[in-house]
Design a protein around this motif. Sequence first.
Motif, PDB file in Angstrom:
ATOM      1  N   MET A   7      27.644  39.857  41.092  1.00 49.31           N
ATOM      2  CA  MET A   7      27.621  38.792  41.960  1.00 49.31           C
ATOM      3  C   MET A   7      27.312  39.298  43.361  1.00 49.31           C
ATOM      4  N   ALA A   8      26.344  38.949  44.083  1.00 47.06           N
ATOM      5  CA  ALA A   8      26.108  39.201  45.466  1.00 47.06           C
ATOM      6  C   ALA A   8      27.102  38.656  46.460  1.00 47.06           C
ATOM      7  N   THR A   9      27.439  39.246  47.389  1.00 48.49           N
ATOM      8  CA  THR A   9      28.240  38.580  48.455  1.00 48.49           C
ATOM      9  C   THR A   9      27.561  38.186  49.832  1.00 48.49           C
ATOM     10  N   GLU A  10      28.360  37.854  50.710  1.00 46.41           N
ATOM     11  CA  GLU A  10      27.495  37.411  51.985  1.00 46.41           C
ATOM     12  C   GLU A  10      27.084  38.508  52.768  1.00 46.41           C
ATOM     13  N   LEU A  11      27.623  39.658  52.287  1.00 47.31           N
ATOM     14  CA  LEU A  11      27.123  41.118  52.905  1.00 47.31           C
ATOM     15  C   LEU A  11      26.284  41.620  52.197  1.00 47.31           C
ATOM     16  N   PRO A  12      24.745  41.954  52.586  1.00 45.92           N
ATOM     17  CA  PRO A  12      23.918  42.462  51.818  1.00 45.92           C
ATOM     18  C   PRO A  12      24.169  43.719  51.364  1.00 45.92           C
ATOM     19  N   GLY A  13      24.003  44.054  50.132  1.00 41.93           N
ATOM     20  CA  GLY A  13      24.400  45.446  49.430  1.00 41.93           C
ATOM     21  C   GLY A  13      25.839  45.343  48.765  1.00 41.93           C
ATOM     22  N   VAL A  14      26.899  44.805  49.266  1.00 40.97           N
ATOM     23  CA  VAL A  14      28.132  44.449  48.952  1.00 40.97           C
ATOM     24  C   VAL A  14      28.077  43.503  47.682  1.00 40.97           C
ATOM     25  N   VAL A  15      28.751  44.208  46.340  1.00 38.71           N
ATOM     26  CA  VAL A  15      28.528  43.496  45.147  1.00 38.71           C
ATOM     27  C   VAL A  15      29.662  43.374  44.563  1.00 38.71           C
ATOM     28  N   LEU A  16      30.036  42.350  43.712  1.00 40.66           N
ATOM     29  CA  LEU A  16      31.266  42.239  42.732  1.00 40.66           C
ATOM     30  C   LEU A  16      30.688  42.411  41.640  1.00 40.66           C
ATOM     31  N   VAL A  17      31.244  43.449  40.854  1.00 38.60           N
ATOM     32  CA  VAL A  17      30.708  44.003  39.538  1.00 38.60           C
ATOM     33  C   VAL A  17      31.764  43.421  38.306  1.00 38.60           C
ATOM     34  N   ARG A  18      31.295  42.791  37.392  1.00 41.66           N
ATOM     35  CA  ARG A  18      32.322  42.331  36.224  1.00 41.66           C
ATOM     36  C   ARG A  18      31.908  43.015  35.235  1.00 41.66           C
ATOM     37  N   PRO A  19      32.631  43.884  34.740  1.00 38.88           N
ATOM     38  CA  PRO A  19      32.494  44.542  33.409  1.00 38.88           C
ATOM     39  C   PRO A  19      32.928  43.575  32.419  1.00 38.88           C
ATOM     40  N   THR A  20      32.252  43.622  31.011  1.00 38.81           N
ATOM     41  CA  THR A  20      32.705  42.793  30.045  1.00 38.81           C
ATOM     42  C   THR A  20      33.937  43.706  29.312  1.00 38.81           C
ATOM     43  N   ALA A  21      35.083  42.877  28.968  1.00 36.24           N
ATOM     44  CA  ALA A  21      36.184  43.528  28.438  1.00 36.24           C
ATOM     45  C   ALA A  21      36.042  42.928  26.913  1.00 36.24           C
ATOM     46  N   PHE A  22      36.243  43.880  26.002  1.00 37.32           N
ATOM     47  CA  PHE A  22      36.128  43.378  24.498  1.00 37.32           C
ATOM     48  C   PHE A  22      37.739  43.475  24.065  1.00 37.32           C
ATOM     49  N   ARG A  23      38.277  42.025  23.878  1.00 38.34           N
ATOM     50  CA  ARG A  23      39.675  42.114  23.635  1.00 38.34           C
ATOM     51  C   ARG A  23      39.951  41.835  22.176  1.00 38.34           C
ATOM     52  N   ASP A  24      41.117  42.208  21.679  1.00 33.77           N
ATOM     53  CA  ASP A  24      41.436  41.872  20.449  1.00 33.77           C
ATOM     54  C   ASP A  24      43.219  41.920  20.381  1.00 33.77           C
ATOM     55  N   GLY A  25      43.677  42.082  19.316  1.00 29.42           N
ATOM     56  CA  GLY A  25      45.045  41.949  19.351  1.00 29.42           C
ATOM     57  C   GLY A  25      45.627  43.035  19.774  1.00 29.42           C
ATOM     58  N   VAL A  78      43.713  48.922  38.804  1.00 30.15           N
ATOM     59  CA  VAL A  78      44.381  48.817  37.569  1.00 30.15           C
ATOM     60  C   VAL A  78      45.872  48.382  37.377  1.00 30.15           C
ATOM     61  N   ARG A  79      46.591  47.927  38.618  1.00 28.09           N
ATOM     62  CA  ARG A  79      47.808  47.477  38.460  1.00 28.09           C
ATOM     63  C   ARG A  79      47.874  46.460  39.811  1.00 28.09           C
ATOM     64  N   GLY A  80      48.612  45.186  39.651  1.00 25.56           N
ATOM     65  CA  GLY A  80      48.775  44.510  40.694  1.00 25.56           C
ATOM     66  C   GLY A  80      47.527  43.843  41.520  1.00 25.56           C
ATOM     67  N   ARG A  81      47.480  43.615  42.420  1.00 27.71           N
ATOM     68  CA  ARG A  81      46.698  42.466  43.160  1.00 27.71           C
ATOM     69  C   ARG A  81      46.508  43.101  44.808  1.00 27.71           C
ATOM     70  N   ILE A  82      45.271  42.977  45.247  1.00 24.67           N
ATOM     71  CA  ILE A  82      45.050  43.217  46.609  1.00 24.67           C
ATOM     72  C   ILE A  82      44.021  42.131  47.213  1.00 24.67           C
ATOM     73  N   PHE A  83      44.045  42.165  48.508  1.00 24.34           N
ATOM     74  CA  PHE A  83      43.119  41.517  49.164  1.00 24.34           C
ATOM     75  C   PHE A  83      42.099  42.709  49.947  1.00 24.34           C
ATOM     76  N   ASP A  84      41.071  42.541  49.577  1.00 21.13           N
ATOM     77  CA  ASP A  84      40.077  43.482  50.006  1.00 21.13           C
ATOM     78  C   ASP A  84      39.236  43.147  51.272  1.00 21.13           C
ATOM     79  N   ALA A  85      38.969  43.852  52.207  1.00 26.13           N
ATOM     80  CA  ALA A  85      38.065  43.519  53.293  1.00 26.13           C
ATOM     81  C   ALA A  85      37.077  44.462  53.457  1.00 26.13           C
ATOM     82  N   VAL A  86      35.975  43.992  53.750  1.00 27.87           N
ATOM     83  CA  VAL A  86      34.718  44.934  54.158  1.00 27.87           C
ATOM     84  C   VAL A  86      33.895  44.300  55.196  1.00 27.87           C
TER      85      VAL A  86
END
Length: 129
Positions: A7-25, A78-86
């Motif tokens: 998903m593109a952001t408001e800054l050209p070239g900065v991209v949010l990448v979403r990997p597909t997670a394969f979930r099971d038990g 990979v653990r916790g949460r952040i607010f990321d700024a670019v």
Amino acid sequence: MEKFHSMATELPGVVLVRPTAFRDGRGFFLESYTRRDFERLGIADEFVQDNHSCSARGVLRGLHYQYPHAQGKLVRVVRGRIFDAVADIRKGSPSYGRSIGVHLAAEDPGMLWVPPGFAHGFLSLEDHT
């Protein structure tokens, strides 16, 4: 099935990448990087270094950039949460001086691609992030 979506952001070239997670038990499995798939998303930079940090809640890291040899960054929590700024610090760029902020969290395995020429930093929102 596509392994990555972007998903593109408001800054050209900065991209949010979403990997597909394969979930099971047992939990989940995902690919965090595959060169061919990232190139399909328009991210063709060569990854030559991998860094890992752990921060207490309230720690601010950044804004980081490299000069004169700019580097791109793929940011993932990979653990916790952040607010990321670019911020775009590329002189002459149409978006020079503009910035964005996004939240990234371990529960939602999105990643942020920050291309060379942008400053990057983050605020840790939880302990042990």
